[in-house]
Design a protein around this motif. Structure first.
Motif, PDB file in Angstrom:
ATOM      1  N   THR A 107     -16.962 -28.926  93.610  1.00 46.21           N
ATOM      2  CA  THR A 107     -15.512 -28.705  93.675  1.00 46.21           C
ATOM      3  C   THR A 107     -15.207 -27.745  94.819  1.00 46.21           C
ATOM      4  O   THR A 107     -16.058 -26.959  95.220  1.00 46.21           O
ATOM      5  CB  THR A 107     -14.978 -28.120  92.351  1.00 46.21           C
ATOM      6  N   ASP A 135     -13.073 -22.915  95.186  1.00 46.54           N
ATOM      7  CA  ASP A 135     -13.430 -21.900  94.193  1.00 46.54           C
ATOM      8  C   ASP A 135     -13.793 -20.563  94.833  1.00 46.54           C
ATOM      9  O   ASP A 135     -13.428 -19.499  94.329  1.00 46.54           O
ATOM     10  CB  ASP A 135     -14.619 -22.377  93.353  1.00 46.54           C
ATOM     11  N   PRO A 159     -11.695 -32.703  94.786  1.00 50.96           N
ATOM     12  CA  PRO A 159     -12.193 -32.260  93.483  1.00 50.96           C
ATOM     13  C   PRO A 159     -11.923 -30.773  93.254  1.00 50.96           C
ATOM     14  O   PRO A 159     -12.324 -29.938  94.055  1.00 50.96           O
ATOM     15  CB  PRO A 159     -13.702 -32.530  93.582  1.00 50.96           C
ATOM     16  N   LEU A 160     -11.212 -30.481  92.181  1.00 48.50           N
ATOM     17  CA  LEU A 160     -10.832 -29.095  91.873  1.00 48.50           C
ATOM     18  C   LEU A 160     -11.387 -28.719  90.513  1.00 48.50           C
ATOM     19  O   LEU A 160     -11.386 -29.528  89.584  1.00 48.50           O
ATOM     20  CB  LEU A 160      -9.303 -28.975  91.852  1.00 48.50           C
ATOM     21  N   SER A 161     -11.837 -27.479  90.407  1.00 49.52           N
ATOM     22  CA  SER A 161     -12.332 -27.024  89.109  1.00 49.52           C
ATOM     23  C   SER A 161     -11.147 -26.619  88.239  1.00 49.52           C
ATOM     24  O   SER A 161     -10.087 -26.244  88.745  1.00 49.52           O
ATOM     25  CB  SER A 161     -13.255 -25.825  89.307  1.00 49.52           C
ATOM     26  N   ALA A 197      -8.352 -25.774  98.452  1.00 47.81           N
ATOM     27  CA  ALA A 197      -9.472 -26.683  98.706  1.00 47.81           C
ATOM     28  C   ALA A 197      -9.582 -27.031 100.184  1.00 47.81           C
ATOM     29  O   ALA A 197     -10.680 -27.168 100.712  1.00 47.81           O
ATOM     30  CB  ALA A 197      -9.313 -27.953  97.873  1.00 47.81           C
ATOM     31  N   GLU A 228     -20.525 -26.420  99.538  1.00 50.04           N
ATOM     32  CA  GLU A 228     -20.716 -27.801  99.113  1.00 50.04           C
ATOM     33  C   GLU A 228     -21.080 -28.614 100.355  1.00 50.04           C
ATOM     34  O   GLU A 228     -20.898 -28.158 101.488  1.00 50.04           O
ATOM     35  CB  GLU A 228     -19.418 -28.331  98.472  1.00 50.04           C
ATOM     36  N   ARG A 270     -22.649 -34.183  91.272  1.00 46.32           N
ATOM     37  CA  ARG A 270     -21.237 -34.543  91.362  1.00 46.32           C
ATOM     38  C   ARG A 270     -20.894 -34.842  92.819  1.00 46.32           C
ATOM     39  O   ARG A 270     -21.003 -33.967  93.677  1.00 46.32           O
ATOM     40  CB  ARG A 270     -20.374 -33.384  90.856  1.00 46.32           C
ATOM     41  N   THR A 308     -17.740 -36.785  95.195  1.00 45.22           N
ATOM     42  CA  THR A 308     -16.388 -37.334  95.097  1.00 45.22           C
ATOM     43  C   THR A 308     -15.982 -37.896  96.449  1.00 45.22           C
ATOM     44  O   THR A 308     -16.118 -37.205  97.467  1.00 45.22           O
ATOM     45  CB  THR A 308     -15.380 -36.222  94.710  1.00 45.22           C
TER      46      THR A 308
END
Lengths: 349, 349
Positions: A174, A177, A260-262, A280, A288, A311, A313
């Motif tokens: 994600t 963060d 993708p967001l937490s 983001a 990442e 994960r 995306t």
């Protein structure tokens, strides 16, 4: 290297004693390391028939790290992770670490030990050996130089160039963060919105102070030939995507709704009233991986990622260079990607 | 590495432009370098069946170099030579260079270019390729980190340990010249004694600002198995001999009358009234090699050195550890070697 006694770091911090302590603590017997710390140069037996990867970073107090928001162990951990992540982005395996350290006059041995402890904590899961370094005085703040050596099978390195029009653009994990965590550390007074639950706060701060280098994912992408290009997100999506596009001579379109967001990042954005996708896009130091994949490999990529518990995306598509780098907003409008690359800490003077 | 645009070094010094300029200027096509500057890590094909040597130094303004006595090109040259010399002392061949640079706010592009020019000038005779680095802002002075990678045939590396009782102690070249050159640079007002002829002055200053790394001699010692231990003289004879003795668990006796001195160093000592052997014992940064040789190899060593045009001088003998490290004065008296290791520039604050 020359880990000699020539520079007094401070009256209480003798380089030679320090080097010895560090040597005792972190030198491991290893058939591949003929000689680690303690000679003019380290001597290693490189893995046979592999390409070598080399990356170096020089980090300055007040520019790359801030003693007001990070402890020494965290600074060490993040500095090592930044370099491990460079090796991950090449699809490689990290092997050896060399550390240079310039210590200000008021530096204490405890702080040096914490720095090393943090660096080695980041390296330990990957069995990276500390083989050398240099310790000296600094007439100003702390400076850390890290050199990491890794390997990759021949013709399997993942480069920034290689993305082709039509490729899917993917990220791991994600985004945003780390920037959220940093903002939490910097604003001790709290925010205007509802308070963030402590559990989420701790998680975001942890993402900033103790990020993960995705070595296993990088190796998988390389071994399975699943990526046409790759980079790690150290500057943030905006900046790093630009590197891929420049090196590959392509454009890109990012679907903002797909980022993708937490849950923690979403909750943080709500407390501050900001847009989580802005975090983001602009946030740096998530470490990442950003990579591109041929259309015919995407089904296998997504299937195998699930099997491995990785994960990934899909966040966009590689476009021709003339299209530039654009984002598609949730309402369908398209506009150029803002150049809001994350600049870490600016120089404090 | 991550040569990205994230850190503004100063308003006029953009990291990304700098990296590009340096890349254009110093990147050479080479079958062994798959990817140099411009990706997450450099990718190289290591020479087959060789051991690898790795050495790193972190140099701080006001500690390791002084902008009042050295220009940027000289600082770069000396910094690269210090690392080349570490590889020479291992008997190796230098291959790749990575440079990290932290630039203060008032740093100018011209200065950066001069630094690189000096570093590459030292590397060019050895065909060392610049493959990576990092440029960032510094909130204080200039900091330079250098990592040098080299190779050595298996089981041919020269270590600090390995000296045995009875071995002859040798040095290459002449000693004390660099310290004499530095003293000349630091005292612009001249000395009490007769003036030093300009030709000798230039030569001594050149020995300080543009020292030589003895790669060919190191390789010869390694290939011909002529040395049982070796180190380069960066801290000065007193300090570096101590490293050999500690690592080899032996003592040593140095014959002061045998120390090789240049005519310029003798002349300089006369102008200042000091003892030239004191300069030779305490002076650092000569980057000559100090090594030990078995008695049965000494005749061949001295004969072959002459054939190759290498100057080597026997200056003493390895003794048992219990004898300590002593010097024999010209009048035959023996006393402990003074611990006057050269400490470069102390921190200026």
């Amino acid at each position: 290297m020359a880990p000699s006694a020539r520079h007094k770091a401070s009256p209480s911090l003798r380089e030679f004693d320090l080097i010895r302590t560090i040597h005792r603590r972190y030198s491991r017997q290893d058939r591949a390391v003929i000689r680690g710390i303690g000679d003019d140069a380290a001597v290693v037996i490189p893995p046979a028939r592999q390409w070598h990867l080399l990356t170096t970073d020089l980090l300055a107090e007040g520019v790359h790290f801030d003693l007001r928001t990070s402890g020494f162990a965290d600074i060490g951990f993040r500095a090592a992770t930044a370099n491990l992540s460079d090796i991950a982005a090449m699809g490689g395996t990290p092997l050896y670490l060399l550390i240079g350290l310039a210590i200000p006059n008021n530096g204490r041995e405890l702080q040096v030990n914490q720095l090393y402890r943090g660096m080695m904590a980041a390296c330990r899961p990957h069995k990276v050996r500390l083989i050398g370094g240099d310790v000296s005085a600094s007439s100003a703040g702390w400076f850390i130089s890290i050199t990491l050596v890794g390997s990759v099978p021949p013709h399997r390195a993942l480069f920034r160039r290689g993305a082709r029009v039509g490729d899917g653009i993917y990220v791991t994990g994600t985004l945003g963060d780390s920037l959220a965590g940093l903002e939490l550390l910097q604003s001790r007074s709290g925010s205007a919105g509802p308070p963030l639950p402590p559990r989420l706060r701790r998680w975001l701060v942890g993402r900033h102070l103790r990020p993960t280098a995705h070595i296993a994912i990088g190796r998988w992408l390389s071994t399975e030939r699943l990526a046409t290009s790759a980079i790690d997100l150290s500057d943030g999506l905006s900046g790093d995507l630009r590197h891929i596009c420049e090196e590959s001579r392509v454009g890109a379109e990012i679907d903002v709704a797909a980022l993708p967001l937490s849950p923690a990042c979403r909750a943080f954005a709500e407390t501050g009233g900001s847009e989580p996708s802005a975090l983001a896009l602009a946030g740096g130091e998530d470490y990442e991986l950003l990579f591109t994949t041929r259309p015919r490999h995407q089904a296998r990529l997504e299937y195998e990622a699930r099997q491995h518990g990785f994960r990934v995306t899909r966040i966009g598509t590689v476009r021709p260079a003339r299209a530039g780098i654009r984002i598609k907003l949730p309402d369908g409008r398209r506009r150029p990607l803002p150049q809001t690359s994350y600049e870490h800490f600016r120089s404090t003077t």
